[in-house]
Design a protein around this motif. Sequence first.
Motif, PDB file in Angstrom:
ATOM      1  N   SER A  19      49.478  32.527  46.848  1.00  0.00           N
ATOM      2  CA  SER A  19      48.260  32.505  46.037  1.00  0.00           C
ATOM      3  C   SER A  19      47.322  33.664  46.373  1.00  0.00           C
ATOM      4  N   ASN A  20      46.522  34.046  45.373  1.00  0.00           N
ATOM      5  CA  ASN A  20      45.501  35.087  45.583  1.00  0.00           C
ATOM      6  C   ASN A  20      44.137  34.501  45.962  1.00  0.00           C
ATOM      7  N   ALA A  21      44.094  33.163  46.150  1.00  0.00           N
ATOM      8  CA  ALA A  21      42.794  32.486  46.297  1.00  0.00           C
ATOM      9  C   ALA A  21      41.890  33.088  47.373  1.00  0.00           C
ATOM     10  N   THR A  46      37.809  36.059  39.421  1.00  0.00           N
ATOM     11  CA  THR A  46      38.449  36.620  38.215  1.00  0.00           C
ATOM     12  C   THR A  46      39.801  37.169  38.643  1.00  0.00           C
ATOM     13  N   THR A  47      40.247  38.271  38.070  1.00  0.00           N
ATOM     14  CA  THR A  47      41.649  38.674  38.284  1.00  0.00           C
ATOM     15  C   THR A  47      42.126  38.694  39.746  1.00  0.00           C
ATOM     16  N   ALA A  48      41.550  39.596  40.548  1.00  0.00           N
ATOM     17  CA  ALA A  48      42.120  39.851  41.872  1.00  0.00           C
ATOM     18  C   ALA A  48      42.083  38.632  42.785  1.00  0.00           C
ATOM     19  N   ALA A  49      41.099  37.734  42.577  1.00  0.00           N
ATOM     20  CA  ALA A  49      40.945  36.607  43.490  1.00  0.00           C
ATOM     21  C   ALA A  49      41.314  35.279  42.839  1.00  0.00           C
ATOM     22  N   THR A  54      43.205  30.514  35.533  1.00  0.00           N
ATOM     23  CA  THR A  54      42.041  31.415  35.450  1.00  0.00           C
ATOM     24  C   THR A  54      42.497  32.872  35.412  1.00  0.00           C
ATOM     25  N   HIS A  55      43.490  33.192  36.280  1.00  0.00           N
ATOM     26  CA  HIS A  55      43.965  34.571  36.316  1.00  0.00           C
ATOM     27  C   HIS A  55      44.528  35.005  34.966  1.00  0.00           C
ATOM     28  N   THR A  56      45.311  34.150  34.337  1.00  0.00           N
ATOM     29  CA  THR A  56      45.941  34.499  33.055  1.00  0.00           C
ATOM     30  C   THR A  56      44.859  34.844  32.029  1.00  0.00           C
ATOM     31  N   THR A  58      41.520  35.617  32.564  1.00  0.00           N
ATOM     32  CA  THR A  58      40.637  36.756  32.876  1.00  0.00           C
ATOM     33  C   THR A  58      41.418  38.082  32.840  1.00  0.00           C
ATOM     34  N   ARG A  59      42.695  38.040  33.216  1.00  0.00           N
ATOM     35  CA  ARG A  59      43.486  39.273  33.141  1.00  0.00           C
ATOM     36  C   ARG A  59      43.681  39.688  31.681  1.00  0.00           C
ATOM     37  N   ARG A  60      43.908  38.676  30.814  1.00  0.00           N
ATOM     38  CA  ARG A  60      44.049  38.981  29.382  1.00  0.00           C
ATOM     39  C   ARG A  60      42.776  39.675  28.884  1.00  0.00           C
ATOM     40  N   VAL A 209      34.414  48.478  43.237  1.00  0.00           N
ATOM     41  CA  VAL A 209      35.086  48.757  44.520  1.00  0.00           C
ATOM     42  C   VAL A 209      36.527  49.203  44.267  1.00  0.00           C
ATOM     43  N   ALA A 210      37.269  48.352  43.505  1.00  0.00           N
ATOM     44  CA  ALA A 210      38.691  48.656  43.257  1.00  0.00           C
ATOM     45  C   ALA A 210      38.844  49.991  42.555  1.00  0.00           C
ATOM     46  N   GLY A 211      37.869  50.335  41.722  1.00  0.00           N
ATOM     47  CA  GLY A 211      37.986  51.546  40.919  1.00  0.00           C
ATOM     48  C   GLY A 211      37.704  52.819  41.671  1.00  0.00           C
ATOM     49  N   GLU A 213      37.402  53.144  45.803  1.00  0.00           N
ATOM     50  CA  GLU A 213      37.825  53.326  47.204  1.00  0.00           C
ATOM     51  C   GLU A 213      39.317  53.701  47.280  1.00  0.00           C
ATOM     52  N   THR A 214      40.111  53.008  46.461  1.00  0.00           N
ATOM     53  CA  THR A 214      41.558  53.235  46.479  1.00  0.00           C
ATOM     54  C   THR A 214      41.920  54.619  45.963  1.00  0.00           C
ATOM     55  N   THR A 215      41.274  54.990  44.858  1.00  0.00           N
ATOM     56  CA  THR A 215      41.631  56.264  44.234  1.00  0.00           C
ATOM     57  C   THR A 215      41.148  57.431  45.096  1.00  0.00           C
ATOM     58  N   GLY A 259      48.169  47.266  53.123  1.00  0.00           N
ATOM     59  CA  GLY A 259      48.525  45.855  53.215  1.00  0.00           C
ATOM     60  C   GLY A 259      47.615  45.031  52.337  1.00  0.00           C
ATOM     61  N   TRP A 260      48.137  43.937  51.764  1.00  0.00           N
ATOM     62  CA  TRP A 260      47.321  43.083  50.893  1.00  0.00           C
ATOM     63  C   TRP A 260      47.607  41.620  51.216  1.00  0.00           C
ATOM     64  N   LEU A 261      46.668  40.743  50.899  1.00  0.00           N
ATOM     65  CA  LEU A 261      46.781  39.362  51.383  1.00  0.00           C
ATOM     66  C   LEU A 261      47.260  38.363  50.336  1.00  0.00           C
ATOM     67  N   ARG A 262      47.947  37.347  50.826  1.00  0.00           N
ATOM     68  CA  ARG A 262      48.298  36.174  50.025  1.00  0.00           C
ATOM     69  C   ARG A 262      48.138  34.940  50.923  1.00  0.00           C
ATOM     70  N   LEU A 263      48.038  33.770  50.252  1.00  0.00           N
ATOM     71  CA  LEU A 263      47.942  32.497  50.975  1.00  0.00           C
ATOM     72  C   LEU A 263      49.104  31.618  50.513  1.00  0.00           C
ATOM     73  N   PRO A 318      52.442  39.665  38.437  1.00  0.00           N
ATOM     74  CA  PRO A 318      51.274  39.227  37.647  1.00  0.00           C
ATOM     75  C   PRO A 318      49.971  39.932  37.999  1.00  0.00           C
ATOM     76  N   HIS A 319      49.824  40.412  39.245  1.00  0.00           N
ATOM     77  CA  HIS A 319      48.558  41.062  39.628  1.00  0.00           C
ATOM     78  C   HIS A 319      48.684  42.587  39.656  1.00  0.00           C
ATOM     79  N   PHE A 320      49.768  43.116  39.049  1.00  0.00           N
ATOM     80  CA  PHE A 320      49.960  44.581  39.097  1.00  0.00           C
ATOM     81  C   PHE A 320      48.660  45.284  38.712  1.00  0.00           C
ATOM     82  N   CYS A 321      48.349  46.344  39.436  1.00  0.00           N
ATOM     83  CA  CYS A 321      47.049  47.031  39.309  1.00  0.00           C
ATOM     84  C   CYS A 321      46.714  47.419  37.861  1.00  0.00           C
ATOM     85  N   ILE A 322      45.540  46.988  37.427  1.00  0.00           N
ATOM     86  CA  ILE A 322      45.044  47.314  36.085  1.00  0.00           C
ATOM     87  C   ILE A 322      44.642  48.788  36.002  1.00  0.00           C
TER      88      ILE A 322
HETATM   89  C1  HEM Z   1      45.148  45.216  41.659  1.00  0.00           C
HETATM   90  C2  HEM Z   1      46.202  49.109  44.345  1.00  0.00           C
HETATM   91  C3  HEM Z   1      43.195  51.800  41.652  1.00  0.00           C
HETATM   92  C4  HEM Z   1      41.633  47.756  39.501  1.00  0.00           C
HETATM   93  C5  HEM Z   1      45.736  46.057  42.567  1.00  0.00           C
HETATM   94  C6  HEM Z   1      46.795  45.686  43.473  1.00  0.00           C
HETATM   95  C7  HEM Z   1      47.064  46.762  44.240  1.00  0.00           C
HETATM   96  C8  HEM Z   1      46.211  47.839  43.810  1.00  0.00           C
HETATM   97  C9  HEM Z   1      48.069  46.855  45.381  1.00  0.00           C
HETATM   98  C10 HEM Z   1      47.496  44.339  43.518  1.00  0.00           C
HETATM   99  C11 HEM Z   1      46.675  43.283  44.223  1.00  0.00           C
HETATM  100  C12 HEM Z   1      47.418  41.966  44.269  1.00  0.00           C
HETATM  101  O1  HEM Z   1      48.636  41.911  44.090  1.00  0.00           O
HETATM  102  O2  HEM Z   1      46.761  40.972  44.538  1.00  0.00           O
HETATM  103  C13 HEM Z   1      45.483  50.167  43.838  1.00  0.00           C
HETATM  104  C14 HEM Z   1      45.606  51.537  44.304  1.00  0.00           C
HETATM  105  C15 HEM Z   1      44.774  52.298  43.520  1.00  0.00           C
HETATM  106  C16 HEM Z   1      44.111  51.403  42.588  1.00  0.00           C
HETATM  107  C17 HEM Z   1      46.503  51.994  45.457  1.00  0.00           C
HETATM  108  C18 HEM Z   1      44.511  53.777  43.556  1.00  0.00           C
HETATM  109  C19 HEM Z   1      45.300  54.649  44.112  1.00  0.00           C
HETATM  110  C20 HEM Z   1      42.525  50.947  40.810  1.00  0.00           C
HETATM  111  C21 HEM Z   1      41.537  51.341  39.837  1.00  0.00           C
HETATM  112  C22 HEM Z   1      41.097  50.195  39.244  1.00  0.00           C
HETATM  113  C23 HEM Z   1      41.815  49.073  39.841  1.00  0.00           C
HETATM  114  C24 HEM Z   1      41.145  52.788  39.534  1.00  0.00           C
HETATM  115  C25 HEM Z   1      40.101  49.990  38.146  1.00  0.00           C
HETATM  116  C26 HEM Z   1      39.294  50.848  37.665  1.00  0.00           C
HETATM  117  C27 HEM Z   1      42.457  46.731  39.922  1.00  0.00           C
HETATM  118  C28 HEM Z   1      42.290  45.349  39.488  1.00  0.00           C
HETATM  119  C29 HEM Z   1      43.304  44.621  40.106  1.00  0.00           C
HETATM  120  C30 HEM Z   1      44.064  45.565  40.908  1.00  0.00           C
HETATM  121  C31 HEM Z   1      41.215  44.807  38.558  1.00  0.00           C
HETATM  122  C32 HEM Z   1      43.554  43.114  40.003  1.00  0.00           C
HETATM  123  C33 HEM Z   1      44.579  42.827  38.946  1.00  0.00           C
HETATM  124  C34 HEM Z   1      44.954  41.357  38.926  1.00  0.00           C
HETATM  125  O3  HEM Z   1      44.698  40.651  39.904  1.00  0.00           O
HETATM  126  O4  HEM Z   1      45.492  40.908  37.910  1.00  0.00           O
HETATM  127  N1  HEM Z   1      45.411  47.394  42.782  1.00  0.00           N
HETATM  128  N2  HEM Z   1      44.565  50.120  42.827  1.00  0.00           N
HETATM  129  N3  HEM Z   1      42.662  49.568  40.782  1.00  0.00           N
HETATM  130  N4  HEM Z   1      43.526  46.827  40.761  1.00  0.00           N
HETATM  131 FE1  HEM Z   1      44.101  48.488  41.704  1.00  0.00          FE
END
Ligand code: HEM
Length: 376
Positions: A19-21, A46-49, A54-56, A58-60, A209-211, A213-215, A259-263, A318-322
């Motif tokens: 779970s992503n909870a 919402t999606t990530a958590a 709910t995920h289905t 909010t992801r839609r 944050v997701a948009g 820090e990762t990029t 690394g990423w978390l699951r429960l 299902p949670h592939f990065c949006i």
């Molecule tokens: C989900 C990595 C950039 C938004 C994820 C997940 C990974 C990831 C590993 C899966 C989390 C899971 O399985 O629980 C990355 C990396 C990025 C990046 C490495 C850049 C190099 C972005 C950007 C955005 C974004 C630019 C949005 C502007 C999201 C969202 C989810 C997600 C909303 C959740 C999707 C869901 O739970 O259905 N990301 N991400 N990410 N990412 Fe990214």
Amino acid sequence: MITQHADVRNALGDNEAFSNALTLLPIYEMCPEALSIVMEIDAPPTTAAADAPTHTRTRRALRATFPNTSARVNEQFGVIVRRRVDELVSRLVARRGTVVDLVSDFAAELPLLVIVDLLGVPPEDVPSIKRWSDGQIALIWGQPEPEEQVRLARGLLDFWRYCQKLVSLRVQEGGSGDDFISKALRYRAGDDEILTENEVASFAFNLLVAGHETTSGLIAHSLDNALSVSTRWERLVENPAGVPAFVEETLRFGPAIDGWLRLTTRDVTIGETTIPAGSRCLLLLGAANRDSATFAHPDVFDPNRADVRDHLAFGYGPHFCIGAALARLEAQVSLTSLTAAVPGLRLAPEHLTSFKPNVGFRAHNALPVFVETFGQ
Ligand code: HEM
């Protein structure tokens, strides 16, 4: 910890057992004061958590309001990304003959400027967003001392309240704008499926944050991989068409999220090990990407490898990065523009690579380079 490619992929794909909870809660036991502050954050999952249903739902909604294919991202965000890259590259070129830090002066800036543009955040708030967002990652994935936990938890609560205000402001303005928040407020599916204001605020809370820090990490890793072996940089200068494959191999070789978390929701057996129900598992994406059962010569950085697309840097299932398409675009435009504008860029001679202390996010402390543009 789950480390092998097949096992990590199975776990990512099986959201019923994994779970992503609790994904966005700290990996350690917080001190009571910090915990009580964090508990005040009433952001709906919402999606990530979230898990289904709910995920289905909010992801839609997110897929409908936030472009996530290369073609749509390029069409809708390409102009913004290129404009921001051009601004930052011009600033670097203006500093030729000096040493600059490609992390603070480029990689950490670009994705933040792009995501605030997309969400319609006022420019004067950008420094606060950066501070809160860095704080959130340090709080969840670092190991801060209790006093620091309390400070970071307060920042997180302020950040959440800010996102709520951002959304109420859009509602007051009528929500007719072109920014992501207005689009999410206008979202309708079927007869009665809408997002609540708090759900839209929760999207903003996550995306800010997701948009970025990762990029930022991906851009810094790509530049480090390119500049640390001079022939790689020269090849990209001569052949910018090789940039997309180079960025993809960077995602495999050392992902921004290690690394990423699951429960676990039930007992799960992997090989000879049974993980009890209720365990928090760390899925090591970085280790999976170096699994020799999936990748030939996994420890060799090879931008021409055929198996690169099997990497798990953006997760799986299902949670592939949006934001995968947006992240790729930002990194590709960055490398293409920098190789064209400053082909003589090189790492500062005394540079030693070091990363921020963090279990989940692999982020450079700095990447000092000498900006030389003459004689090219
Ligand atoms: C989900 C990595 C950039 C938004 C994820 C997940 C990974 C990831 C590993 C899966 C989390 C899971 O399985 O629980 C990355 C990396 C990025 C990046 C490495 C850049 C190099 C972005 C950007 C955005 C974004 C630019 C949005 C502007 C999201 C969202 C989810 C997600 C909303 C959740 C999707 C869901 O739970 O259905 N990301 N991400 N990410 N990412 Fe990214």
